[in-house]
Scaffold this active site. Sequence first.
Site, PDB file in Angstrom:
ATOM      1  N   CYS A  99      -1.392  -0.445  -5.393  1.00 52.11           N
ATOM      2  CA  CYS A  99      -0.908   0.215  -4.174  1.00 52.11           C
ATOM      3  C   CYS A  99       0.164   1.173  -4.646  1.00 52.11           C
ATOM      4  O   CYS A  99       1.235   0.737  -5.067  1.00 52.11           O
ATOM      5  CB  CYS A  99      -0.328  -0.769  -3.166  1.00 52.11           C
ATOM      6  N   CYS A 102       3.399   1.086  -2.033  1.00 52.99           N
ATOM      7  CA  CYS A 102       4.273  -0.081  -1.936  1.00 52.99           C
ATOM      8  C   CYS A 102       3.596  -1.268  -2.624  1.00 52.99           C
ATOM      9  O   CYS A 102       3.561  -1.325  -3.841  1.00 52.99           O
ATOM     10  CB  CYS A 102       4.627  -0.391  -0.488  1.00 52.99           C
ATOM     11  N   SER A 103       3.047  -2.206  -1.865  1.00 57.06           N
ATOM     12  CA  SER A 103       2.441  -3.375  -2.499  1.00 57.06           C
ATOM     13  C   SER A 103       1.341  -3.962  -1.619  1.00 57.06           C
ATOM     14  O   SER A 103       1.212  -5.175  -1.527  1.00 57.06           O
ATOM     15  CB  SER A 103       3.511  -4.425  -2.782  1.00 57.06           C
ATOM     16  N   CYS A 104       0.544  -3.116  -0.966  1.00 58.61           N
ATOM     17  CA  CYS A 104      -0.532  -3.597  -0.101  1.00 58.61           C
ATOM     18  C   CYS A 104      -1.504  -4.437  -0.920  1.00 58.61           C
ATOM     19  O   CYS A 104      -1.871  -4.073  -2.038  1.00 58.61           O
ATOM     20  CB  CYS A 104      -1.245  -2.424   0.558  1.00 58.61           C
TER      21      CYS A 104
HETATM   22 FE    FE Z   1       1.369  -0.946   0.030  1.00 58.56          FE
END
Ligand code: FE
Length: 193
Positions: A99, A102-104
């Site tokens: 991602c 961010c951190s999906c």
């Molecule tokens: Fe994300």
Amino acid sequence: MTQERVPIELRVEALEQLLVERGLVDTAVMDKYIAMYENDVGPLNGAHVVAKAWTDADYRRRLLADGTAAVAELGYKGPQGEHIVVLENTPEVHNVVVCTLCSCYPWPLLGLPPSWYKDPAYRSRMVREPRTVLAEMGLSLPDDVEVRVWDSSSEVRYFVLPERPAGTGGLPEEELVPLVTRDAMVGVARVRT
Ligand code: FE
């Protein structure tokens, strides 16, 4: 900028406090979710999906056609799992997920993301030099394997269906489950016996 000197934990706390004060977030509900993803939901869910796909050709077809519906068949659904797209690794194509923003991450299948997945270096370098980053993580791919990098987002969460390792032809689903690792389902490793 002043706010960059404030540690992230303090900023998160301040933000959380504001959300609670304004009635936008219920702390009890939030604690319940955090405990659930810390204790109950983890990569074992994804491993069940992979092992079923390896042993049930019809399920594999449904999984690749509509990931969200196929994982819900096994009871895996919820926040960050609304739009799951499954990518199949083959001898010719290796898929890996990142991602960049961010951190999906597909929570219902893998739980919460590991810290390296949230690291800015992983997020930027995996796009620019995937082979190098994969090799650093222990996965050296031959030049004739095509590497595809997929950027998960709030709209789509990607999930990798790893290749079934050679020599596991006779194993039933329940003996395949423990072989499937989180890293293989993100695409930074292969499944080994
Ligand atoms: Fe994300």
